[in-house]
Design a protein around this motif. Sequence first.
Motif, PDB file in Angstrom:
ATOM      1  N   SER A  53       0.842  -1.506  -0.537  1.00 30.50           N
ATOM      2  CA  SER A  53       0.421  -0.321   0.510  1.00 30.50           C
ATOM      3  C   SER A  53       0.885   0.953  -0.198  1.00 30.50           C
ATOM      4  O   SER A  53       0.621   2.315  -0.592  1.00 30.50           O
ATOM      5  N   GLY A  54       2.152   1.365   0.977  1.00 33.36           N
ATOM      6  CA  GLY A  54       3.205   2.653   1.003  1.00 33.36           C
ATOM      7  C   GLY A  54       3.754   2.600   2.011  1.00 33.36           C
ATOM      8  O   GLY A  54       3.510   1.337   2.505  1.00 33.36           O
ATOM      9  N   THR A  55       4.898   3.779   2.433  1.00 33.10           N
ATOM     10  CA  THR A  55       5.609   3.598   3.051  1.00 33.10           C
ATOM     11  C   THR A  55       5.461   4.676   3.740  1.00 33.10           C
ATOM     12  O   THR A  55       5.569   5.937   3.083  1.00 33.10           O
ATOM     13  N   TYR A  56       6.309   4.101   4.878  1.00 34.52           N
ATOM     14  CA  TYR A  56       5.708   6.083   6.006  1.00 34.52           C
ATOM     15  C   TYR A  56       7.341   5.906   6.108  1.00 34.52           C
ATOM     16  O   TYR A  56       8.360   4.244   6.923  1.00 34.52           O
ATOM     17  N   TYR A  57       8.243   6.590   5.814  1.00 30.59           N
ATOM     18  CA  TYR A  57       9.888   6.952   5.807  1.00 30.59           C
ATOM     19  C   TYR A  57      10.105   8.349   6.764  1.00 30.59           C
ATOM     20  O   TYR A  57       9.837   9.117   5.883  1.00 30.59           O
ATOM     21  N   PRO A  58      11.209   7.986   7.166  1.00 26.99           N
ATOM     22  CA  PRO A  58      11.655   9.580   7.815  1.00 26.99           C
ATOM     23  C   PRO A  58      11.471  10.571   6.787  1.00 26.99           C
ATOM     24  O   PRO A  58      12.857   9.745   5.890  1.00 26.99           O
ATOM     25  N   LYS A  59      11.877  11.540   7.358  1.00 25.42           N
ATOM     26  CA  LYS A  59      12.384  12.791   5.856  1.00 25.42           C
ATOM     27  C   LYS A  59      13.733  12.735   5.473  1.00 25.42           C
ATOM     28  O   LYS A  59      14.214  12.261   6.595  1.00 25.42           O
ATOM     29  N   ASP A  60      13.700  12.399   4.382  1.00 26.52           N
ATOM     30  CA  ASP A  60      15.366  12.506   3.799  1.00 26.52           C
ATOM     31  C   ASP A  60      16.211  12.942   3.953  1.00 26.52           C
ATOM     32  O   ASP A  60      16.615  14.088   3.838  1.00 26.52           O
ATOM     33  N   LYS A  61      16.796  12.396   4.652  1.00 28.01           N
ATOM     34  CA  LYS A  61      18.128  12.775   5.433  1.00 28.01           C
ATOM     35  C   LYS A  61      19.426  12.928   4.887  1.00 28.01           C
ATOM     36  O   LYS A  61      20.565  12.811   5.007  1.00 28.01           O
ATOM     37  N   TYR A  62      19.850  11.764   3.697  1.00 27.61           N
ATOM     38  CA  TYR A  62      20.489  11.505   2.510  1.00 27.61           C
ATOM     39  C   TYR A  62      20.881  12.018   1.229  1.00 27.61           C
ATOM     40  O   TYR A  62      20.899  11.816   0.019  1.00 27.61           O
ATOM     41  N   ASN A  63      19.440  13.369   1.240  1.00 35.89           N
ATOM     42  CA  ASN A  63      19.569  14.113   0.290  1.00 35.89           C
ATOM     43  C   ASN A  63      20.631  14.776  -0.484  1.00 35.89           C
ATOM     44  O   ASN A  63      21.603  14.994   0.225  1.00 35.89           O
ATOM     45  N   SER A  64      21.373  14.487  -1.402  1.00 34.51           N
ATOM     46  CA  SER A  64      22.357  15.246  -2.389  1.00 34.51           C
ATOM     47  C   SER A  64      21.865  15.630  -3.539  1.00 34.51           C
ATOM     48  O   SER A  64      21.335  15.046  -4.632  1.00 34.51           O
ATOM     49  N   GLY A  65      21.695  16.976  -4.010  1.00 35.23           N
ATOM     50  CA  GLY A  65      21.642  17.801  -4.168  1.00 35.23           C
ATOM     51  C   GLY A  65      22.446  17.339  -5.662  1.00 35.23           C
ATOM     52  O   GLY A  65      21.824  17.252  -7.165  1.00 35.23           O
ATOM     53  N   LYS A  66      23.794  17.420  -6.224  1.00 35.13           N
ATOM     54  CA  LYS A  66      24.559  17.301  -7.256  1.00 35.13           C
ATOM     55  C   LYS A  66      24.232  15.760  -7.447  1.00 35.13           C
ATOM     56  O   LYS A  66      24.053  15.471  -8.623  1.00 35.13           O
ATOM     57  N   LEU A  67      23.692  14.736  -6.616  1.00 33.55           N
ATOM     58  CA  LEU A  67      23.598  13.028  -7.405  1.00 33.55           C
ATOM     59  C   LEU A  67      22.354  12.997  -7.899  1.00 33.55           C
ATOM     60  O   LEU A  67      22.163  12.578  -8.728  1.00 33.55           O
ATOM     61  N   LEU A  68      21.232  14.687  -7.539  1.00 33.89           N
ATOM     62  CA  LEU A  68      19.906  14.130  -7.992  1.00 33.89           C
ATOM     63  C   LEU A  68      20.524  14.916  -9.459  1.00 33.89           C
ATOM     64  O   LEU A  68      19.447  14.438 -10.612  1.00 33.89           O
ATOM     65  N   ILE A  69      21.019  16.046  -9.606  1.00 34.92           N
ATOM     66  CA  ILE A  69      21.222  16.389 -10.854  1.00 34.92           C
ATOM     67  C   ILE A  69      22.252  15.563 -12.201  1.00 34.92           C
ATOM     68  O   ILE A  69      21.579  15.428 -13.024  1.00 34.92           O
ATOM     69  N   LYS A  70      22.545  14.828 -11.279  1.00 43.84           N
ATOM     70  CA  LYS A  70      23.633  13.812 -12.160  1.00 43.84           C
ATOM     71  C   LYS A  70      22.305  12.409 -12.594  1.00 43.84           C
ATOM     72  O   LYS A  70      22.388  11.833 -13.153  1.00 43.84           O
ATOM     73  N   GLN A  71      21.390  12.228 -11.421  1.00 47.80           N
ATOM     74  CA  GLN A  71      20.257  11.330 -12.096  1.00 47.80           C
ATOM     75  C   GLN A  71      19.418  11.395 -12.834  1.00 47.80           C
ATOM     76  O   GLN A  71      19.348  10.732 -13.747  1.00 47.80           O
ATOM     77  N   VAL A  72      19.662  12.639 -13.182  1.00 49.82           N
ATOM     78  CA  VAL A  72      18.449  13.184 -14.166  1.00 49.82           C
ATOM     79  C   VAL A  72      19.130  13.224 -15.351  1.00 49.82           C
ATOM     80  O   VAL A  72      18.408  12.593 -16.477  1.00 49.82           O
ATOM     81  N   GLU A  73      20.243  13.828 -15.446  1.00 48.65           N
ATOM     82  CA  GLU A  73      20.663  13.793 -16.810  1.00 48.65           C
ATOM     83  C   GLU A  73      21.382  12.500 -17.093  1.00 48.65           C
ATOM     84  O   GLU A  73      21.335  12.112 -18.116  1.00 48.65           O
ATOM     85  N   ALA A  74      21.263  11.243 -15.962  1.00 50.53           N
ATOM     86  CA  ALA A  74      21.302   9.861 -16.776  1.00 50.53           C
ATOM     87  C   ALA A  74      20.249   9.725 -17.212  1.00 50.53           C
ATOM     88  O   ALA A  74      20.350   8.305 -18.231  1.00 50.53           O
ATOM     89  N   TYR A  75      18.573   9.978 -16.488  1.00 47.20           N
ATOM     90  CA  TYR A  75      17.394   9.388 -17.477  1.00 47.20           C
ATOM     91  C   TYR A  75      17.453   9.973 -18.745  1.00 47.20           C
ATOM     92  O   TYR A  75      17.220   9.644 -19.151  1.00 47.20           O
ATOM     93  N   LYS A  76      18.107  11.224 -18.711  1.00 48.35           N
ATOM     94  CA  LYS A  76      18.031  11.497 -20.061  1.00 48.35           C
ATOM     95  C   LYS A  76      19.066  10.901 -21.260  1.00 48.35           C
ATOM     96  O   LYS A  76      17.927  10.779 -22.349  1.00 48.35           O
ATOM     97  N   ASP A  77      20.227  11.037 -20.583  1.00 48.97           N
ATOM     98  CA  ASP A  77      21.163  10.920 -21.926  1.00 48.97           C
ATOM     99  C   ASP A  77      22.060   9.311 -21.404  1.00 48.97           C
ATOM    100  O   ASP A  77      22.566   8.827 -22.667  1.00 48.97           O
TER     101      ASP A  77
END
Length: 332
Positions: free
Chosen positions: A72-96
């Motif tokens: 049905s779904g998941t409850y997890y604590p607010k993201d403490k592992y956020n990385s803006g740099k990896l997020l940008i790279k992950q989006v770029e990897a999706y595109k390219d």
Amino acid sequence: MGSTRYITSMGELTRKDNSLCFRKDGKNVYIPVENTTEIYCLSEVTLNTKLLDFITSNNIVIHFFNYYEGYSGTYYPKDKYNSGKLLIKQVEAYKDKRLEIAKQIVRIIGVNISEVLYHYYKHDKKEVKGTIDWIRKDFKERIDVVADVKQLMAIEGEVWQRFYGDFKYILPEDFIMNKRVKRPPDNPINALISFGNSLLYTKTISAIYRTHLDQRISFLHEPSEGRFSLSLDISEVFKPVIVYKTIFELVNNKKIQVSRHFDKKVNYCLLNEEGRNIFITAFEERLESVFMHPKLKRKVSYRTAIKLDCYKLIKFIMEDREFTPFSLKEGL
């Protein structure tokens, strides 16, 4: 079960001092938080915001399942592992590089299905050889020349269908599957597959949560609202190894039986509580079973292998290192 706690019956989950307390039929069962990383609610469980605040402070993930034993779904604590740099790279990897990553996932799905079938081929189930030969030649060649992810998904669908078609050579007659039915499952084998796949999917959600990857940006499955599609990507290669090997061994060793462990209704079939508990125990044992990792030169559990695949993907995204998901054949 170590870091995972399963709640399989109705009751109330609360905070009691610095512990978790599950109250069922007037009795309290205490769950220590020190070594608990995730909780599975497989029945109707009542909880409140005081509990969620306590869960958050202890970085515990809770997965919820519905009446039909589906996720049905998941409850997890607010993201403490956020990385803006990896997020940008992950989006770029999706595109390219989406097709490149997706091809590797589908290729290894085939490898792992082939390895599971080969085990049965060696044990006198010679009928599965046709699928093994198809995976090693035609399947592999078609992946090499595929032009887009949609075509790749069609090839992936075919390898699963061929795998399902060989179940009649591996399982007894009362576990034969006419076709794959998911929501809700309509017979015992579909019930086992749906429950096992949901458990694996949520294990992968927990693993990804503890990395800097974004759950929403996937490569094989289409990123979409309302689900963690990257967990679908990463869990897919482990299904033959963890879910299906567990099912085959439980059924063939008669630890799970149609007459004892299922509730059959008019339009659906579900594991009963005893059946769920048997499956969960075997599933956790499979996750904790180990193999010798040829590169790390040490024994690694399948639970750790899921996490290692997350790190492999991060290294591909950040450092352009080769991405090869877990292969049963190579043991890494």
